[in-house]
Design a protein around this motif. Structure first.
Motif, PDB file in Angstrom:
ATOM      1  N   ARG A  67       0.840  -1.209   0.000  1.00 26.71           N
ATOM      2  CA  ARG A  67       0.000   0.000   0.000  1.00 26.71           C
ATOM      3  C   ARG A  67       0.868   1.249   0.000  1.00 26.71           C
ATOM      4  O   ARG A  67       0.641   2.180  -0.794  1.00 26.71           O
ATOM      5  CB  ARG A  67      -0.899   0.006   1.232  1.00 26.71           C
ATOM      6  CG  ARG A  67      -1.704   1.294   1.426  1.00 26.71           C
ATOM      7  CD  ARG A  67      -2.111   1.477   2.860  1.00 26.71           C
ATOM      8  NE  ARG A  67      -0.944   1.520   3.738  1.00 26.71           N
ATOM      9  CZ  ARG A  67      -0.957   1.135   5.014  1.00 26.71           C
ATOM     10  NH1 ARG A  67      -2.066   0.661   5.567  1.00 26.71           N
ATOM     11  NH2 ARG A  67       0.144   1.211   5.730  1.00 26.71           N
ATOM     12  N   ASP A  68       1.864   1.280   0.865  1.00 24.68           N
ATOM     13  CA  ASP A  68       2.717   2.469   0.957  1.00 24.68           C
ATOM     14  C   ASP A  68       3.471   2.722  -0.336  1.00 24.68           C
ATOM     15  O   ASP A  68       3.593   3.867  -0.791  1.00 24.68           O
ATOM     16  CB  ASP A  68       3.689   2.311   2.119  1.00 24.68           C
ATOM     17  CG  ASP A  68       2.996   2.299   3.476  1.00 24.68           C
ATOM     18  OD1 ASP A  68       1.813   2.694   3.536  1.00 24.68           O
ATOM     19  OD2 ASP A  68       3.640   1.887   4.460  1.00 24.68           O
ATOM     20  N   LEU A  71       0.852   3.949  -3.090  1.00 25.18           N
ATOM     21  CA  LEU A  71       0.350   5.310  -2.888  1.00 25.18           C
ATOM     22  C   LEU A  71       1.454   6.352  -3.023  1.00 25.18           C
ATOM     23  O   LEU A  71       1.187   7.498  -3.404  1.00 25.18           O
ATOM     24  CB  LEU A  71      -0.336   5.427  -1.527  1.00 25.18           C
ATOM     25  CG  LEU A  71      -1.622   4.595  -1.388  1.00 25.18           C
ATOM     26  CD1 LEU A  71      -2.260   4.831  -0.018  1.00 25.18           C
ATOM     27  CD2 LEU A  71      -2.610   4.925  -2.506  1.00 25.18           C
ATOM     28  N   LEU A  77      -4.306   6.950  -7.300  1.00 31.30           N
ATOM     29  CA  LEU A  77      -4.999   5.659  -7.331  1.00 31.30           C
ATOM     30  C   LEU A  77      -6.479   5.827  -7.005  1.00 31.30           C
ATOM     31  O   LEU A  77      -6.834   6.425  -5.991  1.00 31.30           O
ATOM     32  CB  LEU A  77      -4.356   4.699  -6.325  1.00 31.30           C
ATOM     33  CG  LEU A  77      -4.995   3.300  -6.252  1.00 31.30           C
ATOM     34  CD1 LEU A  77      -4.571   2.456  -7.450  1.00 31.30           C
ATOM     35  CD2 LEU A  77      -4.631   2.609  -4.941  1.00 31.30           C
ATOM     36  N   VAL A  80      -9.278  -0.252  -6.913  1.00 31.13           N
ATOM     37  CA  VAL A  80      -8.556  -1.399  -6.368  1.00 31.13           C
ATOM     38  C   VAL A  80      -9.354  -2.663  -6.672  1.00 31.13           C
ATOM     39  O   VAL A  80     -10.520  -2.788  -6.270  1.00 31.13           O
ATOM     40  CB  VAL A  80      -8.335  -1.262  -4.850  1.00 31.13           C
ATOM     41  CG1 VAL A  80      -7.630  -2.501  -4.298  1.00 31.13           C
ATOM     42  CG2 VAL A  80      -7.542   0.001  -4.528  1.00 31.13           C
ATOM     43  N   THR A  82      -9.397  -6.713  -6.132  1.00 28.51           N
ATOM     44  CA  THR A  82      -8.815  -7.746  -5.267  1.00 28.51           C
ATOM     45  C   THR A  82      -9.029  -9.118  -5.897  1.00 28.51           C
ATOM     46  O   THR A  82     -10.070  -9.731  -5.758  1.00 28.51           O
ATOM     47  CB  THR A  82      -9.453  -7.713  -3.863  1.00 28.51           C
ATOM     48  OG1 THR A  82     -10.860  -7.978  -3.975  1.00 28.51           O
ATOM     49  CG2 THR A  82      -9.262  -6.362  -3.213  1.00 28.51           C
ATOM     50  N   PHE A 119      -6.640   0.098   1.693  1.00 28.70           N
ATOM     51  CA  PHE A 119      -6.873   1.207   0.769  1.00 28.70           C
ATOM     52  C   PHE A 119      -8.154   1.991   1.039  1.00 28.70           C
ATOM     53  O   PHE A 119      -8.379   3.021   0.396  1.00 28.70           O
ATOM     54  CB  PHE A 119      -6.864   0.681  -0.665  1.00 28.70           C
ATOM     55  CG  PHE A 119      -5.497   0.268  -1.129  1.00 28.70           C
ATOM     56  CD1 PHE A 119      -4.585   1.212  -1.582  1.00 28.70           C
ATOM     57  CD2 PHE A 119      -5.099  -1.059  -1.070  1.00 28.70           C
ATOM     58  CE1 PHE A 119      -3.307   0.842  -1.985  1.00 28.70           C
ATOM     59  CE2 PHE A 119      -3.824  -1.446  -1.474  1.00 28.70           C
ATOM     60  CZ  PHE A 119      -2.924  -0.490  -1.929  1.00 28.70           C
ATOM     61  N   THR A 120      -8.957   1.549   1.990  1.00 31.60           N
ATOM     62  CA  THR A 120     -10.196   2.278   2.281  1.00 31.60           C
ATOM     63  C   THR A 120      -9.938   3.719   2.710  1.00 31.60           C
ATOM     64  O   THR A 120     -10.593   4.643   2.195  1.00 31.60           O
ATOM     65  CB  THR A 120     -11.035   1.527   3.326  1.00 31.60           C
ATOM     66  OG1 THR A 120     -11.505   0.298   2.756  1.00 31.60           O
ATOM     67  CG2 THR A 120     -12.241   2.349   3.768  1.00 31.60           C
ATOM     68  N   HIS A 122      -7.601   5.756   1.952  1.00 32.47           N
ATOM     69  CA  HIS A 122      -7.183   6.552   0.791  1.00 32.47           C
ATOM     70  C   HIS A 122      -8.369   6.874  -0.108  1.00 32.47           C
ATOM     71  O   HIS A 122      -8.563   8.043  -0.500  1.00 32.47           O
ATOM     72  CB  HIS A 122      -6.115   5.795   0.005  1.00 32.47           C
ATOM     73  CG  HIS A 122      -5.833   6.389  -1.341  1.00 32.47           C
ATOM     74  ND1 HIS A 122      -5.106   7.555  -1.509  1.00 32.47           N
ATOM     75  CD2 HIS A 122      -6.205   5.987  -2.599  1.00 32.47           C
ATOM     76  CE1 HIS A 122      -5.033   7.846  -2.801  1.00 32.47           C
ATOM     77  NE2 HIS A 122      -5.686   6.909  -3.479  1.00 32.47           N
ATOM     78  N   LEU A 123      -9.160   5.858  -0.461  1.00 32.86           N
ATOM     79  CA  LEU A 123     -10.272   6.093  -1.371  1.00 32.86           C
ATOM     80  C   LEU A 123     -11.342   6.971  -0.742  1.00 32.86           C
ATOM     81  O   LEU A 123     -11.892   7.868  -1.396  1.00 32.86           O
ATOM     82  CB  LEU A 123     -10.877   4.759  -1.834  1.00 32.86           C
ATOM     83  CG  LEU A 123      -9.978   3.870  -2.695  1.00 32.86           C
ATOM     84  CD1 LEU A 123     -10.734   2.618  -3.137  1.00 32.86           C
ATOM     85  CD2 LEU A 123      -9.465   4.624  -3.918  1.00 32.86           C
TER      86      LEU A 123
END
Length: 253
Positions: A67-68, A71, A77, A80, A82, A119-120, A122-123
């Motif tokens: 993730r890091d 981003l 981004l 995502v 999965t 990622f939640t 971030h989104l």
């Protein structure tokens, strides 16, 4: 969902359906990053022009690190996918099957949750974006030789429904891709009726492009699985699929 000008991460995209969807998003004009465990496969995809990141969805630290990295390199981004998963045959009469159960749940269910959790923030912070979770027709019409696979995918379905409800109003949509048997990685040898990968991907991208994005991405070939209970065909189809149990090691016809 607009298919162009997106920045898409496909976790589990080094082969099969995931790799094909990565290529389709790229062909539509989106920037695509592929995550997976195979260094060799990631290197080949890098040569095709994809961004790549190594990630093991069964490992908390690996998901956080991926993730890091993503981003940092791709702060824009917005999507995502999965895809990471395993399909293992189990004989529930043999207690040794539990290790297959553990691996399946750790990868298919908990791996999905790890990626979504990562990622939640971030989104949601962007106020726009999408998760695409991946289940299976087997989530709705079990294939008895793969009990934990069916259970894990049914769980991802329920989790996707809850995730969609919890993210309502944030601008982040949740679409659930429900594949039938698709001819990838030798699947056509196991199931001669498996849907050709190109045909499957054509249908998927057409469905994803609809506005609004369907909650469930259901190609024609998976409808008999998805709606078996509603259509009254469930019991007969499960009985038919149970015939495959005779091929399990240690079973006699």
């Amino acid at each position: 969902m607009k298919l162009s000008d997106r920045t898409v991460l496909v976790v589990g995209g080094t082969s099969g359906i995931g790799r094909e969807l990565a290529r389709r998003f790229a062909a539509a004009g989106s920037t695509v990053v592929v995550g997976g465990r195979s260094e060799a496969a990631l290197a080949r995809l890098g040569e095709e022009g994809f961004g790549t990141v190594r990630v093991d969805v069964t490992d908390d630290a690996s998901v956080a690190s991926a993730r890091d990295v993503v981003l940092d390199r791709y702060p824009e981004l917005d999507t995502v996918v999965t895809m990471a998963g395993v399909m293992l045959v189990e004989d529930l009469r043999d207690p040794a099957h539990f290790e297959a159960t553990r691996t399946t749940v750790e990868t298919n269910l908990l791996g999905t949750v790890r990626v979504v959790d990562a990622f939640t923030p971030h989104l949601v912070g962007r106020g726009a974006g999408a998760f695409v979770t991946v289940t299976s027709g087997i989530a709705f019409l079990p294939y008895p030789p793969m009990p934990s696979y069916a259970a894990s995918k049914a769980a991802v379905h329920a989790y996707s429904e809850a995730l969609r409800a919890q993210l309502d109003g944030t601008g982040v949509e949740v679409a659930e891709l429900v594949p039938p048997a698709v001819a990838t990685a030798g699947q056509e040898k196991v199931n001669p009726n498996a849907l050709p990968l190109d045909e499957f991907a054509d249908e998927v991208m057409d469905l994803l492009a609809q506005e609004p994005t369907p909650r469930e991405i259901l190609v024609e070939g998976v409808l008999m699985h998805r709606w078996a209970e509603r259509d009254g065909t469930y019991d007969a189809l499960v009985a038919q699929r149970s015939q495959a149990l005779a091929a399990l090691p240690g079973r006699r016809r």
